[in-house]
Design a protein around this motif. Sequence first.
Motif, PDB file in Angstrom:
ATOM      1  N   ILE A   6      -9.859  54.442  37.344  1.00 24.11           N
ATOM      2  CA  ILE A   6      -9.049  55.190  36.377  1.00 24.11           C
ATOM      3  C   ILE A   6      -7.698  54.521  36.143  1.00 24.11           C
ATOM      4  O   ILE A   6      -7.188  54.485  35.042  1.00 24.11           O
ATOM      5  CB  ILE A   6      -8.842  56.647  36.872  1.00 24.11           C
ATOM      6  N   PHE A   7      -7.135  53.969  37.212  1.00 27.54           N
ATOM      7  CA  PHE A   7      -5.795  53.384  37.095  1.00 27.54           C
ATOM      8  C   PHE A   7      -5.845  51.873  37.338  1.00 27.54           C
ATOM      9  O   PHE A   7      -6.640  51.409  38.140  1.00 27.54           O
ATOM     10  CB  PHE A   7      -4.857  54.034  38.115  1.00 27.54           C
ATOM     11  N   PRO A   8      -4.984  51.130  36.667  1.00 33.82           N
ATOM     12  CA  PRO A   8      -4.950  49.670  36.867  1.00 33.82           C
ATOM     13  C   PRO A   8      -4.605  49.350  38.323  1.00 33.82           C
ATOM     14  O   PRO A   8      -3.759  50.010  38.925  1.00 33.82           O
ATOM     15  CB  PRO A   8      -3.833  49.202  35.938  1.00 33.82           C
ATOM     16  N   LEU A   9      -5.262  48.317  38.865  1.00 30.97           N
ATOM     17  CA  LEU A   9      -5.087  48.016  40.289  1.00 30.97           C
ATOM     18  C   LEU A   9      -3.841  47.190  40.583  1.00 30.97           C
ATOM     19  O   LEU A   9      -3.466  47.041  41.729  1.00 30.97           O
ATOM     20  CB  LEU A   9      -6.321  47.281  40.806  1.00 30.97           C
ATOM     21  N   LEU A  10      -3.273  46.622  39.560  1.00 36.25           N
ATOM     22  CA  LEU A  10      -2.043  45.859  39.768  1.00 36.25           C
ATOM     23  C   LEU A  10      -0.942  46.479  38.921  1.00 36.25           C
ATOM     24  O   LEU A  10      -1.211  47.075  37.879  1.00 36.25           O
ATOM     25  CB  LEU A  10      -2.229  44.395  39.370  1.00 36.25           C
ATOM     26  N   THR A  11       0.277  46.331  39.394  1.00 37.07           N
ATOM     27  CA  THR A  11       1.398  46.873  38.641  1.00 37.07           C
ATOM     28  C   THR A  11       1.756  45.856  37.545  1.00 37.07           C
ATOM     29  O   THR A  11       2.536  44.949  37.766  1.00 37.07           O
ATOM     30  CB  THR A  11       2.597  47.102  39.569  1.00 37.07           C
ATOM     31  N   VAL A  12       1.129  46.033  36.391  1.00 36.98           N
ATOM     32  CA  VAL A  12       1.191  44.992  35.358  1.00 36.98           C
ATOM     33  C   VAL A  12       2.620  44.744  34.906  1.00 36.98           C
ATOM     34  O   VAL A  12       3.058  43.593  34.794  1.00 36.98           O
ATOM     35  CB  VAL A  12       0.286  45.366  34.159  1.00 36.98           C
TER      36      VAL A  12
END
Lengths: 444, 269
Positions: A413-419
């Motif tokens: 659901i959420f991106p795995l890296l803090t883009v």
Amino acid sequence: MSETTSDVEAEVLIPLAEKPGRGFWTAALALSVVFLGGILAWSWQIKSGLRVTGLGVPEFWGIYIINFVFFIGISHAGTLISAILRITRAPWRRSFTRIAEMITVTSLPFAATCVIVDLGRPDRLFNVLLYPHLTSPILWDILCISTYMVMSCLYFYIALVPDMALCRDRLSRHGLGMTPIYRWLALGWKGTVKEKRLHHSLMTVLSVVLLALVISVHTNVGFIFGMTNKPGWHSAAIGPYFVIGAALQGLGALSAIVVAVRYFFHLEHWITEDHFNALRKFFLALACFWMYYTCVEYLTTFYGRHVPEMAIFWAKLTGPFRLSFWAMLVLCFCVPFALLITRRGPLVLKLLFAGLSANVGMWLERYSIIVPPGASPYLSWGTPPYSPSWVEWTITAGWFAGFILLFMLFTRIFPLLTVWEMKAPACHVCGTVFEEIAAEEKEG
Amino acid sequence: MEIKDQNRRDFLKWFGAAVGGVWAFTSRAFAARGEDEQVQARGKHRWGMVIDLDRCTGCQACVVACSVENNQMLGGPEEAALGRVIRWLKILPRTEAEGSHIRQSLVPMPCQQCEDPPCTRVCPTSATFMNPEGIVGQVYDRCIGCRYCVNACPYTCKFFNWGEPQWPKETQTPFNPDVSVRYKGVVEKCLFCHQRLQRAKDKAREEGRKIEEGDYVTACQAACPAQAIVFGDLNDPESEVSRLALSHRSFKMLEELGTKPKVIYLREG
């Protein structure tokens, strides 16, 4: 630079855009079954009372409390990495922050419910707030942990807002039905200078607040034991000892989970050996620090020669609890130390093993702190040995499965890296945010 | 400017509400404590017990009398194996060794009714508390069953209901109507037969006099064939219990912990 930026965005969004494969669904199904088993076991326990556990006199607290301390320990992964490292501006944290915060948010509900599972009357939980008794460490704990839970969710969410905007903009085509949710979560983020400034200052404030909370939470968990006059529990060192133990365990959990996530989602390009090397050094330092505290604690007891304390001391070193005690020392210190002292060898694999070892070790550490003193109170009434019942093990397995399941769902659901943090060109994110802002302001 | 004003007003509103909430919560917590202390200062009586180990024969009549008086669970062998049978008064076997001399003794142990109880300090809901006359009480309906007090008690004299307490049918009819029957998931303990104090007080009031020595007798004391148990008011210098408490044979269990028990033992002579 822009190339790398779009690469990050594209790669990070893959797990969110793709439909999960068969492996994911099989794992999710298996974990759900185990979790449901745990819920059923708990229902059975609520119906029959705590007699279905292996507890009795004088062992009043068992593996539910151990699991509670353990899950709180795991939750420290997130806040430790992201808050401490954000404050100190350590550049290598950027690949880990999101995963770390995710671990915190997904493990805390299970930590909190462990205590409720342990209650004889879970239906009366709110009596703690209706009739608060200020001198009770349990009241301090409930206040601390609920604050910590709210603040770390907020922290996770605020760090997520720019990435939610990214998902809203980039994932609209994929049609998995999540776009409205992303739009709602993104709060209309446009990425303007004003927004970035506000976001940056919010993150800084929250990092500082969370750092204080992390220390208070685990000190208070230690206080539950330290504030009684029970031999083996009553110790001034127990607060900081718990903080260090939680930090070690949290970092261990993070290492193991990052290795797994990196393998499953092919993030090798973004989480590199250099990142792992920085993690290795931090891990090594914490393992040494934990060993130092352990020595301080046991040496002080040994030289004090207080009779009831010594009974527990020998029970752990050579008595019935020797197995868990020595296993704890080996798994918490010896194994991580031997694996992480040099960079040589398969670093990623070594971190995975060290992380798992530290976690099993820290579970045993809580066992060694909670169970042996319970078995030898001041006055001996005859002590049947404590062995957890199937209900306790089922609930434990269920809670671990639940944690992994929730984490797995989050990865989709959420991106795995803090883009937004990765996108910043140089090492010092805080510096670059302002450079960028200044540049944009000049142009404007 | 208008927006700013609006923000400030909003902020003040929320801030006020938050401060109010915190104040209400803490004042409630403090009030409970303050009341405790005031009442304690007012209390006239300080109920205490002296147990003469020289007289005690270890017959356990007190144990039986206590469980019948206070509607304690009967318990079976399985429960006994896990130490889950509830007896507010138990006999503690003690072994003292000095060189080659080994001496076994039996010590009847009710709740030690500490003057500074470690159990009340840690209770998160004030379900366990000290009443104005020094008796450490337990509010079953407020207890959440966290077992923190049980862990904190150095004498292991607090008891948890691991399951719903069971009685055979035959023993259910003669329940003592003055004592509430406990249920699963709460902690219970010796209350110095508090119901008997109520009765003694009522009787004294009816007769228009003050409560006197001998009006209030605990079940264990009444049952003891060797008269090893003496009960009374420690605040009354004339009472037998205060005189015996000054005996050169007197000692308190685990006195070094600073719990100041109001159960006093007389050493075997």
